[in-house]
Design a protein around this motif. Structure first.
Motif, PDB file in Angstrom:
ATOM      1  N   ASN A  52      -6.958  -3.815   2.860  1.00 42.36           N
ATOM      2  CA  ASN A  52      -7.323  -2.471   2.403  1.00 42.36           C
ATOM      3  C   ASN A  52      -6.550  -2.085   1.146  1.00 42.36           C
ATOM      4  O   ASN A  52      -7.119  -1.522   0.205  1.00 42.36           O
ATOM      5  N   SER A  55      -7.852  -4.110  -1.782  1.00 45.08           N
ATOM      6  CA  SER A  55      -9.159  -3.650  -2.268  1.00 45.08           C
ATOM      7  C   SER A  55      -9.012  -2.475  -3.234  1.00 45.08           C
ATOM      8  O   SER A  55      -9.812  -2.325  -4.159  1.00 45.08           O
ATOM      9  N   MET A  56      -7.994  -1.643  -3.050  1.00 43.63           N
ATOM     10  CA  MET A  56      -7.750  -0.533  -3.974  1.00 43.63           C
ATOM     11  C   MET A  56      -7.345  -1.061  -5.351  1.00 43.63           C
ATOM     12  O   MET A  56      -7.738  -0.508  -6.375  1.00 43.63           O
ATOM     13  N   LYS A  58      -8.163  -4.108  -6.486  1.00 45.14           N
ATOM     14  CA  LYS A  58      -9.322  -4.829  -7.029  1.00 45.14           C
ATOM     15  C   LYS A  58     -10.350  -3.894  -7.647  1.00 45.14           C
ATOM     16  O   LYS A  58     -11.122  -4.317  -8.503  1.00 45.14           O
ATOM     17  N   MET A  59     -10.384  -2.646  -7.208  1.00 47.86           N
ATOM     18  CA  MET A  59     -11.345  -1.708  -7.800  1.00 47.86           C
ATOM     19  C   MET A  59     -11.075  -1.482  -9.280  1.00 47.86           C
ATOM     20  O   MET A  59     -12.001  -1.319 -10.067  1.00 47.86           O
ATOM     21  N   SER A  60      -9.809  -1.471  -9.667  1.00 48.17           N
ATOM     22  CA  SER A  60      -9.472  -1.261 -11.076  1.00 48.17           C
ATOM     23  C   SER A  60      -9.275  -2.566 -11.829  1.00 48.17           C
ATOM     24  O   SER A  60      -9.521  -2.642 -13.024  1.00 48.17           O
ATOM     25  N   HIS A  62     -10.634  -6.004 -11.629  1.00 48.29           N
ATOM     26  CA  HIS A  62     -11.614  -6.869 -10.993  1.00 48.29           C
ATOM     27  C   HIS A  62     -12.069  -7.986 -11.923  1.00 48.29           C
ATOM     28  O   HIS A  62     -11.884  -7.942 -13.126  1.00 48.29           O
ATOM     29  N   TRP A 175      -4.867   5.520  -0.189  1.00 49.79           N
ATOM     30  CA  TRP A 175      -5.445   6.392  -1.207  1.00 49.79           C
ATOM     31  C   TRP A 175      -4.416   6.787  -2.272  1.00 49.79           C
ATOM     32  O   TRP A 175      -4.779   7.011  -3.426  1.00 49.79           O
ATOM     33  N   SER A 178      -4.561   3.912  -4.604  1.00 47.25           N
ATOM     34  CA  SER A 178      -5.777   4.035  -5.411  1.00 47.25           C
ATOM     35  C   SER A 178      -5.577   5.027  -6.552  1.00 47.25           C
ATOM     36  O   SER A 178      -5.989   4.774  -7.690  1.00 47.25           O
ATOM     37  N   ASN A 182      -5.754   3.990 -10.540  1.00 43.22           N
ATOM     38  CA  ASN A 182      -6.781   4.629 -11.367  1.00 43.22           C
ATOM     39  C   ASN A 182      -6.157   5.431 -12.504  1.00 43.22           C
ATOM     40  O   ASN A 182      -6.706   5.465 -13.610  1.00 43.22           O
ATOM     41  N   ARG A 187      -8.965   6.027 -15.242  1.00 40.07           N
ATOM     42  CA  ARG A 187     -10.209   6.237 -14.490  1.00 40.07           C
ATOM     43  C   ARG A 187     -10.070   7.476 -13.627  1.00 40.07           C
ATOM     44  O   ARG A 187      -8.967   7.833 -13.226  1.00 40.07           O
ATOM     45  N   ILE A 190     -10.702   8.666  -7.041  1.00 38.05           N
ATOM     46  CA  ILE A 190     -11.788   8.650  -6.074  1.00 38.05           C
ATOM     47  C   ILE A 190     -11.683   9.908  -5.227  1.00 38.05           C
ATOM     48  O   ILE A 190     -10.626  10.234  -4.696  1.00 38.05           O
TER      49      ILE A 190
END
Length: 192
Positions: A52, A55-56, A58-60, A62, A175, A178, A182, A187, A190
Motif C-alpha cells: 500500500n 503504491s502511493m 508509484k502513483m507519482s 511510475h 495518505w 501520498s 504529490n 501534483r 488526492i
C-alpha cells in the motif's frame, strides 16, 4: 478464384513476416531509479501495508520514467546511516541518494501505529460508550536530485474517535505519504 489466391498470398506473406520478425522489442526509456525505504520501529508493517505504501510512491514515480527500487542498496545505505537518531536534512538526504545511486529517495520511518478501545469517562452515568484511541506517528522524507528538492513531514496524530468513525493508523500513514510525494512532484493531493 484469383481473389482467393491473392487472399491466401496475403495471409502467407503476413504469417512469414510475423515469424521472421524479431520477437522482442527494445525501447530506450530513461528509467530513473527511485529508492523506497520503510523503516519500521513497530514491527507491524506487513507485506500488504508495504505494498500500500509502495503504491502511493508509484502513483507519482511510475514507469516508464522511473523505476522503484525496493530494498537492496538504498535500504542498506539508509538504515545504516539512520540507525541512530541523526538529524535528517537536505544535505544528509542528498548524500544518501548519491551513495544509494538513485535519482529520488523516499524514506518512511514509522514509530507508532496503534488503535485501542477505551471506555467512556468513569463516574459519568451519561457516557458509558466505548471509543478508539488512534495513534499514528511517522516521519517522511523525500529527496529529488533534479532541482535538489527536499521535503520533510512529521505525522503526529493521537486522538480518541467514535468506534465506527475513525481511520486506521495504517491508512493515515499511507495518505500522508501520498500527500508529501504529490507535493514534491507539484501534483494535486488526492481527495483535495
Amino acid at each position: 478464384m484469383s481473389k482467393l489466391l491473392s487472399y491466401l498470398a496475403a495471409v502467407l506473406f503476413l504469417v512469414t513476416a510475423v515469424v521472421t520478425l524479431p520477437q522482442s522489442a527494445f525501447a530506450a526509456f530513461a528509467e530513473r531509479p527511485v529508492g523506497f525505504v520503510v523503516m519500521d520501529h513497530t514491527s507491524q508493517v506487513d507485506g500488504a501495508m508495504y505494498k500500500n505504501l509502495q503504491s502511493m510512491v508509484k502513483m507519482s514515480y511510475h514507469f516508464p520514467d522511473y523505476k522503484i527500487i525496493d530494498g537492496g542498496l538504498p535500504q542498506q545505505v539508509v538504515t545504516d546511516a539512520l540507525r541512530d537518531d541523526v538529524r535528517i536534512d537536505k544535505k544528509a538526504m542528498s548524500a544518501l541518494a548519491e551513495k544509494s545511486k538513485v535519482d529520488v529517495l523516499v524514506v518512511v520511518r514509522i514509530y507508532s501505529m496503534d488503535e485501542r478501545i477505551v471506555n467512556g469517562w468513569a463516574g459519568s452515568w451519561e457516557d458509558n460508550d466505548s471509543y478508539v484511541l488512534v495513534e499514528a506517528i511517522a516521519d517522511f522524507y523525500v529527496y529529488k536530485k533534479d532541482g535538489n528538492k527536499f521535503l520533510k513531514k512529521r505525522l503526529r496524530e493521537r486522538d480518541i474517535k467514535d468506534m465506527g468513525n475513525y481511520e486506521k493508523p495504517e491508512e493515515t500513514i499511507k495518505w500522508a505519504l501520498s500527500d508529501i510525494v504529490n507535493d514534491m512532484e507539484g501534483r494535486p493531493r488526492i481527495g483535495s
